[in-house]
Design a protein around this motif. Structure first.
Motif, PDB file in Angstrom:
ATOM      1  N   PRO A   2      32.793 -15.879   9.058  1.00 53.05           N
ATOM      2  CA  PRO A   2      33.783 -14.766   9.414  1.00 53.05           C
ATOM      3  C   PRO A   2      33.734 -14.531  11.009  1.00 53.05           C
ATOM      4  O   PRO A   2      34.677 -13.834  11.592  1.00 53.05           O
ATOM      5  N   TYR A  50      38.614 -13.496   8.127  1.00 56.01           N
ATOM      6  CA  TYR A  50      38.022 -13.670   7.012  1.00 56.01           C
ATOM      7  C   TYR A  50      39.059 -14.678   6.210  1.00 56.01           C
ATOM      8  O   TYR A  50      38.507 -15.442   5.190  1.00 56.01           O
ATOM      9  N   THR A  51      40.294 -14.232   6.134  1.00 55.69           N
ATOM     10  CA  THR A  51      41.244 -15.141   5.353  1.00 55.69           C
ATOM     11  C   THR A  51      41.124 -16.506   6.004  1.00 55.69           C
ATOM     12  O   THR A  51      41.361 -17.600   5.183  1.00 55.69           O
TER      13      THR A  51
END
Length: 70
Positions: A2, A50-51
């Motif tokens: 992340p 995060y995506t």
């Protein structure tokens, strides 16, 4: 993973295009496919870290490999 900073969605599409992904559909999300995997890229600027981590994982790329393409 992340720790990946947010990225511009247009540059992300270009980066994935360099490894064989093609745009299949564009609406609320940009759908790209390489014939095996399908990536759903949101039209957010910047794309959440995060995506981005999930997209890279699904494409089979490490952070370093993606940064070279980006």
């Amino acid at each position: 993973m992340p720790g990946v900073p947010g990225k511009n969605h247009r540059r992300v599409v270009t980066a994935f295009g360099k490894i064989g992904y093609e745009v299949v559909r564009e609406r609320g999300h940009i759908i790209m496919s390489n014939g095996i995997n399908r990536l759903e890229i949101p039209r957010n600027n910047p794309i959440n870290a995060y995506t981005m981590a999930g997209l890279m994982r699904k494409a089979g790329l490490t952070r370093e490999q993606f940064e070279e393409l980006y």
